[in-house]
Every structure is written in C-alpha cells, then in structure tokens.
Design a protein around this motif. Structure first.
Motif, PDB file in Angstrom:
ATOM      1  N   ALA A  37      31.401 -16.247 -41.199  1.00  0.00           N
ATOM      2  CA  ALA A  37      32.777 -16.276 -41.703  1.00  0.00           C
ATOM      3  C   ALA A  37      33.580 -17.392 -41.056  1.00  0.00           C
ATOM      4  O   ALA A  37      34.375 -18.070 -41.721  1.00  0.00           O
ATOM      5  CB  ALA A  37      33.452 -14.929 -41.455  1.00  0.00           C
ATOM      6  N   GLN A  38      33.384 -17.609 -39.739  1.00  0.00           N
ATOM      7  CA  GLN A  38      34.127 -18.661 -39.040  1.00  0.00           C
ATOM      8  C   GLN A  38      33.754 -20.048 -39.562  1.00  0.00           C
ATOM      9  O   GLN A  38      34.585 -20.952 -39.578  1.00  0.00           O
ATOM     10  CB  GLN A  38      33.865 -18.587 -37.535  1.00  0.00           C
ATOM     11  CG  GLN A  38      34.511 -17.400 -36.847  1.00  0.00           C
ATOM     12  CD  GLN A  38      36.031 -17.469 -36.834  1.00  0.00           C
ATOM     13  OE1 GLN A  38      36.615 -18.534 -36.953  1.00  0.00           O
ATOM     14  NE2 GLN A  38      36.664 -16.320 -36.698  1.00  0.00           N
ATOM     15  N   VAL A  39      32.520 -20.202 -39.995  1.00  0.00           N
ATOM     16  CA  VAL A  39      32.080 -21.493 -40.519  1.00  0.00           C
ATOM     17  C   VAL A  39      32.462 -21.658 -41.987  1.00  0.00           C
ATOM     18  O   VAL A  39      32.993 -22.692 -42.401  1.00  0.00           O
ATOM     19  CB  VAL A  39      30.547 -21.654 -40.354  1.00  0.00           C
ATOM     20  CG1 VAL A  39      30.056 -22.912 -41.062  1.00  0.00           C
ATOM     21  CG2 VAL A  39      30.181 -21.705 -38.873  1.00  0.00           C
ATOM     22  N   ALA A  40      32.191 -20.624 -42.787  1.00  0.00           N
ATOM     23  CA  ALA A  40      32.385 -20.735 -44.232  1.00  0.00           C
ATOM     24  C   ALA A  40      33.830 -20.488 -44.666  1.00  0.00           C
ATOM     25  O   ALA A  40      34.333 -21.153 -45.574  1.00  0.00           O
ATOM     26  CB  ALA A  40      31.459 -19.758 -44.943  1.00  0.00           C
ATOM     27  N   LEU A  41      34.516 -19.525 -44.030  1.00  0.00           N
ATOM     28  CA  LEU A  41      35.871 -19.143 -44.443  1.00  0.00           C
ATOM     29  C   LEU A  41      36.763 -18.956 -43.218  1.00  0.00           C
ATOM     30  O   LEU A  41      37.257 -17.853 -42.956  1.00  0.00           O
ATOM     31  CB  LEU A  41      35.823 -17.848 -45.260  1.00  0.00           C
ATOM     32  CG  LEU A  41      34.962 -17.858 -46.518  1.00  0.00           C
ATOM     33  CD1 LEU A  41      34.720 -16.451 -47.011  1.00  0.00           C
ATOM     34  CD2 LEU A  41      35.613 -18.694 -47.598  1.00  0.00           C
ATOM     35  N   PRO A  42      37.004 -19.995 -42.444  1.00  0.00           N
ATOM     36  CA  PRO A  42      37.754 -19.835 -41.190  1.00  0.00           C
ATOM     37  C   PRO A  42      39.180 -19.334 -41.381  1.00  0.00           C
ATOM     38  O   PRO A  42      39.678 -18.549 -40.576  1.00  0.00           O
ATOM     39  CB  PRO A  42      37.726 -21.243 -40.579  1.00  0.00           C
ATOM     40  CG  PRO A  42      37.477 -22.157 -41.735  1.00  0.00           C
ATOM     41  CD  PRO A  42      36.609 -21.391 -42.678  1.00  0.00           C
ATOM     42  N   TRP A  43      39.853 -19.776 -42.441  1.00  0.00           N
ATOM     43  CA  TRP A  43      41.241 -19.343 -42.657  1.00  0.00           C
ATOM     44  C   TRP A  43      41.303 -17.846 -42.937  1.00  0.00           C
ATOM     45  O   TRP A  43      42.072 -17.113 -42.304  1.00  0.00           O
ATOM     46  CB  TRP A  43      41.866 -20.126 -43.813  1.00  0.00           C
ATOM     47  CG  TRP A  43      43.279 -19.735 -44.088  1.00  0.00           C
ATOM     48  CD1 TRP A  43      44.352 -19.881 -43.244  1.00  0.00           C
ATOM     49  CD2 TRP A  43      43.793 -19.114 -45.270  1.00  0.00           C
ATOM     50  NE1 TRP A  43      45.500 -19.398 -43.832  1.00  0.00           N
ATOM     51  CE2 TRP A  43      45.176 -18.928 -45.079  1.00  0.00           C
ATOM     52  CE3 TRP A  43      43.227 -18.725 -46.481  1.00  0.00           C
ATOM     53  CZ2 TRP A  43      46.000 -18.354 -46.053  1.00  0.00           C
ATOM     54  CZ3 TRP A  43      44.035 -18.149 -47.452  1.00  0.00           C
ATOM     55  CH2 TRP A  43      45.414 -17.961 -47.228  1.00  0.00           C
ATOM     56  N   GLN A  44      40.472 -17.379 -43.853  1.00  0.00           N
ATOM     57  CA  GLN A  44      40.461 -15.965 -44.179  1.00  0.00           C
ATOM     58  C   GLN A  44      39.985 -15.124 -42.994  1.00  0.00           C
ATOM     59  O   GLN A  44      40.522 -14.054 -42.734  1.00  0.00           O
ATOM     60  CB  GLN A  44      39.558 -15.699 -45.387  1.00  0.00           C
ATOM     61  CG  GLN A  44      40.075 -16.279 -46.697  1.00  0.00           C
ATOM     62  CD  GLN A  44      39.622 -17.717 -46.933  1.00  0.00           C
ATOM     63  OE1 GLN A  44      39.284 -18.427 -45.990  1.00  0.00           O
ATOM     64  NE2 GLN A  44      39.617 -18.146 -48.187  1.00  0.00           N
ATOM     65  N   ALA A  45      38.988 -15.629 -42.257  1.00  0.00           N
ATOM     66  CA  ALA A  45      38.433 -14.876 -41.133  1.00  0.00           C
ATOM     67  C   ALA A  45      39.430 -14.714 -39.997  1.00  0.00           C
ATOM     68  O   ALA A  45      39.328 -13.784 -39.200  1.00  0.00           O
ATOM     69  CB  ALA A  45      37.173 -15.561 -40.621  1.00  0.00           C
ATOM     70  N   ASN A  46      40.400 -15.602 -39.911  1.00  0.00           N
ATOM     71  CA  ASN A  46      41.377 -15.557 -38.821  1.00  0.00           C
ATOM     72  C   ASN A  46      42.731 -15.015 -39.260  1.00  0.00           C
ATOM     73  O   ASN A  46      43.747 -15.226 -38.593  1.00  0.00           O
ATOM     74  CB  ASN A  46      41.537 -16.944 -38.209  1.00  0.00           C
ATOM     75  CG  ASN A  46      40.338 -17.335 -37.370  1.00  0.00           C
ATOM     76  OD1 ASN A  46      40.167 -16.874 -36.251  1.00  0.00           O
ATOM     77  ND2 ASN A  46      39.469 -18.177 -37.927  1.00  0.00           N
ATOM     78  N   GLY A  47      42.769 -14.301 -40.390  1.00  0.00           N
ATOM     79  CA  GLY A  47      43.987 -13.582 -40.752  1.00  0.00           C
ATOM     80  C   GLY A  47      44.803 -14.164 -41.874  1.00  0.00           C
ATOM     81  O   GLY A  47      45.893 -13.684 -42.157  1.00  0.00           O
ATOM     82  N   SER A  48      44.333 -15.236 -42.534  1.00  0.00           N
ATOM     83  CA  SER A  48      45.061 -15.845 -43.657  1.00  0.00           C
ATOM     84  C   SER A  48      46.494 -16.196 -43.266  1.00  0.00           C
ATOM     85  O   SER A  48      47.465 -15.787 -43.921  1.00  0.00           O
ATOM     86  CB  SER A  48      45.041 -14.917 -44.878  1.00  0.00           C
ATOM     87  OG  SER A  48      43.718 -14.635 -45.276  1.00  0.00           O
TER      88      SER A  48
END
Length: 204
Positions: A37-48
């Motif tokens: 998630a941190q690699v593929a979707l960092p924004w979503q993984a960190n709370g949007s």
C-alpha cells in the motif's frame, strides 16, 4: 500414561500451529500489505490527507484534514457538514450514530430543532431542508453531504465570500461524485474539498 503423552503431543502441535499462524497472519501478512500500500497507494494508505491548497499530502503536519473524515465547523462562509453524534461532533475516538429509532422523541425533537436552525440560516422554508442536513450518519464521521444540501447552501456561501452564485454552483458540480461503480450509494459532495475550492476562489 499414553493419554497424557497424546494430550501433550497434541497440545504441542497446536501451540506450534498457533505460533506459525500468528507470525504468518498477524505479522507477515499485515506488513506485506502495508508495504504494498505504501508503494502503490501512499496517499490513501496514509489517511487521504489534503493541504490548504487542495493538494494531496502524506505529511500530517501539512494537512488541513482528510477527505475521509468530516470536520465540525460553524463558519457561515463555508459549506457545513451534516450533524454528527460522535462525541462532541466528528470525534474519531467515539465513532457511532445516535442509535435512536425514528419514533424516539429525543431524535424527533433534535431533527425539528436542526431543521428550524438550518431554515433560518439558509433563509428557506423548513420543508425544503434535506434529510442529511438534520440527521447524523451511522459513523458520525461522514465527510460528504448530498448535492441537494450543497445547493441549499450556495446562496449563503456565495454572499459570505463575495462570489457569484453561478461560480459556487460550478464548484459544487465539480466536487460532486456519482454513485460508486455507478450503482452503490448516492451522489455526494465532499465538504472539505469543496470548502478548500471556495477559499481558493475567494482568494483567502
């Protein structure tokens, strides 16, 4: 004696299985998914998270909020969220609805009070106030309002920010999302993103 030995052997096998599954499903699996998630979707993984300029960020110090969590506000120059029953309002540590049924007298009284307040604030008839303006969501953290409730607030927000109503209506349209996958839920407007756009347009 044989029974004790069998019990001991089975218990040992169970403990080994527990240890393996704990490491596999309780440590390795979550870490793997978190890494992906941190690699593929960092924004979503960190709370949007979003900044005051509307840009996406993963830095909590730069953020003014998350598009996933509503925020309490009484600023009449901005679009207002729906009511919240979570703590004192949009408390992430106390996420819940009111759990009151539609015939509950306290809920009915609260809805009538909210409807009167919204009608006075927006200078409209009480009968035109939409349901999401007077009822809290199940989580108490809903970041969205209906396009109907957003449209009701357009004249007030436009006046307060010295903007033309058509300009504010355009912002509402730009920040209106349709049903998920075309079938789930209802059209919705994210209040935080819309208010950021209003502030930017008003130059404040």
């Amino acid at each position: 004696m044989n029974d004790l030995y069998t019990l001991f052997r089975q218990s040992l096998a169970g403990l080994r299985l527990l240890a393996v599954l704990t490491l596999l499903l309780g440590v390795a699996y979550p870490l793997t998914l978190t890494g992906i998630a941190q690699v593929a979707l960092p924004w979503q993984a960190n709370g949007s998270l979003v900044t005051a300029s509307g840009a996406h960020t993963t830095d909590a110090d730069e953020a003014v909020g998350s598009v996933l969590i509503g925020q309490p506000s009484d600023d009449e120059a901005l679009f207002l969220n729906r009511p919240s029953a979570a703590g004192d309002g949009y408390d992430m540590l106390a996420s819940y609805g009111s759990n009151l049924g539609p015939s509950n007298t306290d809920l009915v009284a609260a809805i009538l009070e909210r409807r009167t307040a919204i009608a006075e604030l927006e200078d409209v008839a009480a009968g035109t106030v939409p349901p999401d303006a007077v009822t809290a969501s199940g989580s108490g953290l809903d970041p969205d309002i209906s396009p109907t409730y957003a449209a009701l607030q357009v004249p007030r927000v436009a006046r307060a920010n010295d903007l033309a109503e058509v300009e504010v209506e355009r912002l509402v349209a730009e920040h209106t999302s349709g049903r998920t996958w075309g079938v789930l839920g209802e059209p919705r407007v994210n209040v935080l993103e819309l208010n950021i756009a209003v502030r930017r347009l008003a130059g404040s």
